[in-house]
Design a protein around this motif. Structure first.
Motif, PDB file in Angstrom:
ATOM      1  N   ARG A  41     -32.007   9.790 -37.557  1.00 43.73           N
ATOM      2  CA  ARG A  41     -32.051   9.472 -36.132  1.00 43.73           C
ATOM      3  C   ARG A  41     -31.164   8.273 -35.848  1.00 43.73           C
ATOM      4  NH1 ARG A  41     -37.365   6.587 -35.075  1.00 43.73           N
ATOM      5  NH2 ARG A  41     -36.161   4.781 -35.689  1.00 43.73           N
ATOM      6  N   MET A  42     -30.524   8.304 -34.662  1.00 44.37           N
ATOM      7  CA  MET A  42     -29.882   7.096 -34.164  1.00 44.37           C
ATOM      8  C   MET A  42     -30.688   6.628 -32.966  1.00 44.37           C
ATOM      9  SD  MET A  42     -28.593   7.909 -30.942  1.00 44.37           S
ATOM     10  CE  MET A  42     -27.803   6.377 -30.707  1.00 44.37           C
ATOM     11  N   ARG A  43     -30.792   5.321 -32.829  1.00 46.53           N
ATOM     12  CA  ARG A  43     -31.523   4.744 -31.699  1.00 46.53           C
ATOM     13  C   ARG A  43     -30.619   3.705 -31.054  1.00 46.53           C
ATOM     14  NH1 ARG A  43     -37.275   2.400 -32.975  1.00 46.53           N
ATOM     15  NH2 ARG A  43     -37.950   4.530 -32.560  1.00 46.53           N
ATOM     16  N   LEU A  44     -30.600   3.742 -29.729  1.00 51.80           N
ATOM     17  CA  LEU A  44     -29.742   2.837 -28.969  1.00 51.80           C
ATOM     18  C   LEU A  44     -30.587   2.163 -27.887  1.00 51.80           C
ATOM     19  CD1 LEU A  44     -26.795   1.876 -28.470  1.00 51.80           C
ATOM     20  CD2 LEU A  44     -26.537   3.831 -26.962  1.00 51.80           C
ATOM     21  N   ARG A  45     -30.616   0.826 -27.909  1.00 51.07           N
ATOM     22  CA  ARG A  45     -31.319   0.064 -26.883  1.00 51.07           C
ATOM     23  C   ARG A  45     -30.366  -0.214 -25.729  1.00 51.07           C
ATOM     24  NH1 ARG A  45     -34.365  -4.743 -30.046  1.00 51.07           N
ATOM     25  NH2 ARG A  45     -32.514  -5.784 -29.314  1.00 51.07           N
ATOM     26  N   ALA A  46     -30.949  -0.532 -24.571  1.00 56.49           N
ATOM     27  CA  ALA A  46     -30.155  -0.826 -23.378  1.00 56.49           C
ATOM     28  C   ALA A  46     -29.263  -2.052 -23.574  1.00 56.49           C
ATOM     29  CB  ALA A  46     -31.060  -1.010 -22.164  1.00 56.49           C
ATOM     30  N   ASP A  47     -29.662  -2.972 -24.467  1.00 49.66           N
ATOM     31  CA  ASP A  47     -28.855  -4.175 -24.702  1.00 49.66           C
ATOM     32  C   ASP A  47     -27.685  -3.925 -25.643  1.00 49.66           C
ATOM     33  OD1 ASP A  47     -30.016  -4.027 -27.237  1.00 49.66           O
ATOM     34  OD2 ASP A  47     -31.126  -5.897 -27.064  1.00 49.66           O
ATOM     35  N   GLY A  48     -27.508  -2.672 -26.088  1.00 54.93           N
ATOM     36  CA  GLY A  48     -26.395  -2.320 -26.958  1.00 54.93           C
ATOM     37  C   GLY A  48     -26.725  -2.313 -28.435  1.00 54.93           C
ATOM     38  N   ARG A  49     -27.867  -2.869 -28.845  1.00 53.08           N
ATOM     39  CA  ARG A  49     -28.225  -2.822 -30.259  1.00 53.08           C
ATOM     40  C   ARG A  49     -28.512  -1.381 -30.645  1.00 53.08           C
ATOM     41  NH1 ARG A  49     -33.193  -3.897 -33.738  1.00 53.08           N
ATOM     42  NH2 ARG A  49     -32.219  -3.871 -35.772  1.00 53.08           N
ATOM     43  N   TYR A  68     -30.398   1.099 -40.687  1.00 54.27           N
ATOM     44  CA  TYR A  68     -29.091   0.473 -40.826  1.00 54.27           C
ATOM     45  C   TYR A  68     -28.514   0.208 -39.443  1.00 54.27           C
ATOM     46  CZ  TYR A  68     -29.869   2.541 -45.389  1.00 54.27           C
ATOM     47  OH  TYR A  68     -30.431   2.893 -46.576  1.00 54.27           O
ATOM     48  N   ASP A  69     -28.043  -1.012 -39.226  1.00 53.13           N
ATOM     49  CA  ASP A  69     -27.409  -1.342 -37.953  1.00 53.13           C
ATOM     50  C   ASP A  69     -26.162  -0.497 -37.755  1.00 53.13           C
ATOM     51  OD1 ASP A  69     -29.271  -3.271 -37.217  1.00 53.13           O
ATOM     52  OD2 ASP A  69     -28.158  -4.896 -38.174  1.00 53.13           O
ATOM     53  N   LEU A  70     -25.918  -0.145 -36.485  1.00 51.02           N
ATOM     54  CA  LEU A  70     -24.730   0.626 -36.114  1.00 51.02           C
ATOM     55  C   LEU A  70     -23.981  -0.113 -35.012  1.00 51.02           C
ATOM     56  CD1 LEU A  70     -26.004   4.292 -35.518  1.00 51.02           C
ATOM     57  CD2 LEU A  70     -24.468   3.526 -37.319  1.00 51.02           C
ATOM     58  N   PRO A  71     -22.662  -0.070 -35.031  1.00 51.58           N
ATOM     59  CA  PRO A  71     -21.924  -0.548 -33.862  1.00 51.58           C
ATOM     60  C   PRO A  71     -22.291   0.337 -32.659  1.00 51.58           C
ATOM     61  CG  PRO A  71     -20.458  -0.252 -35.746  1.00 51.58           C
ATOM     62  CD  PRO A  71     -21.780   0.358 -36.110  1.00 51.58           C
ATOM     63  N   SER A  72     -22.402  -0.259 -31.479  1.00 44.34           N
ATOM     64  CA  SER A  72     -22.847   0.514 -30.311  1.00 44.34           C
ATOM     65  C   SER A  72     -21.894   1.659 -29.993  1.00 44.34           C
ATOM     66  CB  SER A  72     -23.059  -0.389 -29.102  1.00 44.34           C
ATOM     67  OG  SER A  72     -21.864  -1.040 -28.753  1.00 44.34           O
ATOM     68  N   ALA A  73     -20.593   1.490 -30.233  1.00 45.68           N
ATOM     69  CA  ALA A  73     -19.647   2.585 -29.974  1.00 45.68           C
ATOM     70  C   ALA A  73     -19.942   3.770 -30.895  1.00 45.68           C
ATOM     71  CB  ALA A  73     -18.207   2.111 -30.151  1.00 45.68           C
ATOM     72  N   ASP A  74     -20.275   3.491 -32.156  1.00 44.16           N
ATOM     73  CA  ASP A  74     -20.633   4.567 -33.080  1.00 44.16           C
ATOM     74  C   ASP A  74     -21.928   5.247 -32.628  1.00 44.16           C
ATOM     75  OD1 ASP A  74     -18.436   3.738 -34.511  1.00 44.16           O
ATOM     76  OD2 ASP A  74     -19.559   3.129 -36.295  1.00 44.16           O
ATOM     77  N   ALA A  75     -22.879   4.447 -32.166  1.00 45.36           N
ATOM     78  CA  ALA A  75     -24.148   5.015 -31.698  1.00 45.36           C
ATOM     79  C   ALA A  75     -23.921   5.914 -30.483  1.00 45.36           C
ATOM     80  CB  ALA A  75     -25.130   3.900 -31.356  1.00 45.36           C
ATOM     81  N   GLU A  76     -23.067   5.501 -29.568  1.00 48.27           N
ATOM     82  CA  GLU A  76     -22.765   6.341 -28.402  1.00 48.27           C
ATOM     83  C   GLU A  76     -22.122   7.657 -28.839  1.00 48.27           C
ATOM     84  OE1 GLU A  76     -23.781   6.093 -25.415  1.00 48.27           O
ATOM     85  OE2 GLU A  76     -24.207   3.973 -25.088  1.00 48.27           O
ATOM     86  N   ALA A  77     -21.226   7.588 -29.834  1.00 47.28           N
ATOM     87  CA  ALA A  77     -20.590   8.809 -30.348  1.00 47.28           C
ATOM     88  C   ALA A  77     -21.634   9.721 -30.999  1.00 47.28           C
ATOM     89  CB  ALA A  77     -19.484   8.459 -31.343  1.00 47.28           C
ATOM     90  N   LEU A  78     -22.555   9.142 -31.772  1.00 52.65           N
ATOM     91  CA  LEU A  78     -23.611   9.938 -32.397  1.00 52.65           C
ATOM     92  C   LEU A  78     -24.552  10.517 -31.348  1.00 52.65           C
ATOM     93  CD1 LEU A  78     -24.422   7.749 -35.515  1.00 52.65           C
ATOM     94  CD2 LEU A  78     -23.331  10.007 -35.500  1.00 52.65           C
ATOM     95  N   TRP A  79     -24.838   9.758 -30.284  1.00 52.52           N
ATOM     96  CA  TRP A  79     -25.671  10.257 -29.177  1.00 52.52           C
ATOM     97  C   TRP A  79     -25.035  11.522 -28.607  1.00 52.52           C
ATOM     98  CZ3 TRP A  79     -30.267   9.966 -26.914  1.00 52.52           C
ATOM     99  CH2 TRP A  79     -30.409  10.400 -25.589  1.00 52.52           C
ATOM    100  N   ALA A  80     -23.727  11.492 -28.402  1.00 58.07           N
ATOM    101  CA  ALA A  80     -23.024  12.654 -27.845  1.00 58.07           C
ATOM    102  C   ALA A  80     -23.078  13.850 -28.792  1.00 58.07           C
ATOM    103  CB  ALA A  80     -21.578  12.287 -27.531  1.00 58.07           C
ATOM    104  N   LEU A  81     -23.137  13.593 -30.089  1.00 61.77           N
ATOM    105  CA  LEU A  81     -23.166  14.666 -31.090  1.00 61.77           C
ATOM    106  C   LEU A  81     -24.574  15.181 -31.392  1.00 61.77           C
ATOM    107  CD1 LEU A  81     -20.631  13.185 -33.667  1.00 61.77           C
ATOM    108  CD2 LEU A  81     -20.237  15.128 -32.130  1.00 61.77           C
TER     109      LEU A  81
END
Length: 168
Positions: A41-49, A68-81
């Motif tokens: 799972r990827m999790r993305l908070r509103a603050d970008g974490r 594991y911490d993710l860069p927010s841009a990577d998390a957004e890409a994973l969200w789309a996938l």
């Protein structure tokens, strides 16, 4: 190996609000999940974490959990996938007996509200607040991964009615 020992409860009413911290909007995308309890799972908070979490079954109510911490841009890409997603607002709860959080689900899982408590061990004593209506620990339908794949809006009308959603 890191372990998560957690109990989960359906919530009734709003008595929990007096214990709640600041709302924390979350988006979760499930990249993989199995009926046996393995999830990525990827999790993305509103603050970008953002972070990636891998979970696997252990003994009883315990699960192996790696984050594991993710860069927010990577998390957004994973969200789309992510083939399965959900959104919720999480509140930390100031209660004794463990680390309590409460999730108010959005979208296809609204109006579901679940409380979770992480415990130091499975036998830890726990005093339940009166708004914890039904324990759902171990019932796979209530896992976030299952709710992302099969949200409550798709459940049978009789089941939804049992929980007070769309009563007949």
């Amino acid at each position: 190996m890191p372990l998560e020992i957690e109990r989960r409860f359906l919530v009734s009413g709003s008595g929990w609000r007096v214990h709640a911290g600041e709302p924390q909007p979350l988006r979760q995308g499930y990249l993989a999940s199995s009926e046996q309890g393995f999830t990525v799972r990827m999790r993305l908070r509103a603050d970008g974490r953002a972070w990636l979490t891998l979970k696997a079954p252990a003994d009883g109510i315990a699960r192996h959990e790696f984050e594991y911490d993710l860069p927010s841009a990577d998390a957004e890409a994973l969200w789309a996938l992510a083939p399965h997603r959900l959104a919720k607002t999480r509140y930390a709860l100031a209660l004794p007996g463990g680390d309590w959080v409460l999730d108010c689900f959005e979208g296809e899982n609204a109006p579901l509200v679940l409380a979770e408590v992480e415990l130091p061990d499975a036998a830890a004593p726990l005093v339940l607040p009166d708004w914890c209506a039904e324990e759902v620990t171990g019932d796979g339908r209530w896992s976030n991964a299952a709710l992302a794949c099969n949200p409550i809006s798709r459940w049978a009308p009789a089941t939804r009615s049992r929980y007070g959603w769309d009563p007949a």
